[in-house]
Design an enzyme around this catalytic site. Structure first.
Site, mmCIF file in Angstrom:
data_model
loop_
_atom_site.group_PDB
_atom_site.id
_atom_site.type_symbol
_atom_site.label_atom_id
_atom_site.label_comp_id
_atom_site.label_asym_id
_atom_site.label_seq_id
_atom_site.Cartn_x
_atom_site.Cartn_y
_atom_site.Cartn_z
ATOM 1 N N HIS A 172 -0.097 2.214 -5.522
ATOM 2 C CA HIS A 172 0.067 2.842 -4.028
ATOM 3 C C HIS A 172 0.804 4.244 -4.253
ATOM 4 O O HIS A 172 1.351 4.353 -5.060
ATOM 5 C CB HIS A 172 1.084 1.882 -3.244
ATOM 6 C CG HIS A 172 0.463 0.384 -3.100
ATOM 7 N ND1 HIS A 172 -0.218 -0.192 -2.059
ATOM 8 C CD2 HIS A 172 0.523 -0.803 -4.026
ATOM 9 C CE1 HIS A 172 -0.429 -1.293 -2.270
ATOM 10 N NE2 HIS A 172 -0.040 -1.736 -3.278
ATOM 11 N N ARG A 219 -5.163 -4.702 -0.879
ATOM 12 C CA ARG A 219 -6.052 -3.283 -0.931
ATOM 13 C C ARG A 219 -6.110 -2.958 -2.331
ATOM 14 O O ARG A 219 -7.115 -2.402 -2.762
ATOM 15 C CB ARG A 219 -5.433 -2.275 -0.150
ATOM 16 C CG ARG A 219 -3.957 -1.996 -0.470
ATOM 17 C CD ARG A 219 -3.545 -0.884 0.698
ATOM 18 N NE ARG A 219 -2.130 -0.537 0.752
ATOM 19 C CZ ARG A 219 -1.119 -1.165 1.168
ATOM 20 N NH1 ARG A 219 -1.229 -2.488 1.778
ATOM 21 N NH2 ARG A 219 0.060 -0.691 1.003
#
Length: 448
Positions: free
Chosen positions: A395, A307
């Site tokens: 993240h 991601r």
């Protein structure tokens, strides 16, 4: 596996294909009291405009981040509070009255330092002042010795006059000492103040001060000299100073990856790809950095997770993209791939422990926030060393850890720092505080 199989001091580990118990649920990271035999005072030494306050601010943030409760005592603030702004004559070494007044402020700062250590459980104090004479340093040392406080001197020496002049122009003439003062007048007065200090200045030497633990930080870190450095904390301070860049002003940008499929389904961890909205954010992120003035050596750092790489995919057409394992999301262990509701249902005891102490709680077979801080330290050192602008795509838990470092946030508050999706945070390190700006990048809510 039922939650009652997990003892109070156990987490889950893998043994072949079977689950086995290994200690423990709470992070066994070394604490500052374990690294320090006694409280520590870091005494800065150096002429005005040589980077002491900037170094004190950065070092304080680093020591806080690795778990040492640290406070900066800026002697100039005591002077301004009690006698207000003063001209260069106040710093004339032949001005005995002013010299006695300045020594009173030293005593007051040391009293406050001891109160911080004794009443607020402080572990390290940084005494930010010129401390330019051996007489002053001896008086401070004798005071600290009475209270059983360890000492480390850090002397900042800058031989490049242009660097000093830039510091005067960019920092000193705009400081509280010269508020509402004509810039040309402030410049002349500060140069006179600097000359007054030079007349009495006594550098640390091995011959005169060889019994002291000290570090010489020369020409903004181009060279370091050390004497009697002992123990973990001393060594980590040297490590930090070896990487500290105080010469170049630059910007650090940080953002979470775009919305992922796991974000949509509210699952923990995993290596899910971006959702449609996440892919749109990747496009918008490239447009955002195209619209601002980035330098040719601008870099993008990502984790090794899909991601973050997808979020950087368009930026890679123009900038260098560097993946870091250290930027991978916190390992959720046995909770990986679950929703928090599922985790609570299967492991209610762990869910409760995590809620009580998010900083120290370690997921069984996974990590805690303190674990993430430990693995991020080499990356932080590289970030400090660099002189170019950098974008970090990471993240939520990792961003909280990095933001805690850059914003000097207390560790206990770190797991609760708000890090929204599709938002870029810009940090510009400064002498007294870091400038922090946020940019929300709108993404079509109907993309999914």
């Amino acid at each position: 596996m039922s939650d009652n199989l997990l003892s109070e001091n156990s987490t889950l580990g893998l043994s072949g294909s079977n689950l086995s118990l290994t200690p423990s649920r709470l992070t066994p990271c070394p604490t500052c009291p374990e690294m320090l035999k006694s409280p520590l005072a870091i005494i800065l030494v150096g002429l005005p405009a040589h980077g002491k306050t900037y170094l004190a601010t950065r070092l304080c943030g680093y020591l806080h981040w690795i778990g040492c409760k640290t406070k900066v005592m800026n002697f100039g603030e005591y002077r301004r509070k009690h006698v207000g702004k003063q001209t260069a004559d106040f710093f004339d070494p032949d001005n005995e009255v002013a010299k006695a007044i300045r020594m009173d402020f030293v005593k007051k700062a040391l009293e406050d330092a001891m109160n911080y250590i004794q009443q607020e459980s402080g572990e390290i104090v940084i005494l930010d002042a010129t401390n330019s004479t051996r007489e002053r340093r001896t008086a401070i040392s004798e005071n600290l010795d009475k209270h059983g406080v360890d000492k480390l001197f850090i002397e900042l020496i800058t031989n490049d006059e242009e660097v000093v002049k830039d510091n005067i122009k960019n920092v000193k003439v705009n400081s509280e000492d010269y508020k509402n003062t004509d810039p040309d007048e402030a410049w002349r007065d500060f140069l006179k103040r600097l000359e007054n200090y030079k007349r009495a200045y006594q550098t640390l030497t091995e011959r005169e001060d060889g019994h002291l633990a000290f570090i010489k930080f020369i020409n903004m870190g181009e060279q370091l000299q050390t004497n009697k450095i002992r123990g973990t904390v001393h060594s980590r301070i040297v490590y930090f100073l070896m990487n500290l860049n105080i010469r170049t002003q630059r910007a650090i940008y940080i953002t979470r990856h775009g919305e992922s499929e796991y974000n949509v389904s509210k699952k923990i961890g995993g290596n899910a790809p971006l959702s449609k909205r996440g892919m749109e954010y990747a496009v918008k992120l490239k447009e955002f950095f195209d619209s601002i003035d980035t330098k040719d050596d601008f870099e993008v750092w990502t984790s090794h997770m899909v991601r973050t790489k997808q979020t950087a995919i368009h930026l890679g057409d123009k900038y260098a993209v560097v993946p870091w394992t250290a930027l991978n999301e916190i390992d959720a262990g046995i909770g990986d791939g679950m929703t928090y509701q599922e985790f609570q249902g299967l492991y209610p005891k762990d869910f409760g422990l995590r809620k009580q102490n998010k900083l120290k709680y370690r997921y069984p077979m996974g990590e805690s926030y303190e674990d993430v801080v430990m693995r991020l330290e080499p990356l932080i050192m590289e970030l400090e060393r660099r002189e170019n602008d950098i974008l970090i795509i990471c993240h939520q838990a990792v961003m909280r850890c990095v933001m805690a470092y850059l914003s000097h946030t207390a560790l206990e508050e770190m797991p609760h720092i708000k890090c929204d999706l599709h938002t870029v945070v810009k940090i510009v390190p400064g002498a007294y505080t870091n400038s922090i700006s946020k940019f929300e990048i709108p993404v079509d809510t109907s993309s999914n």
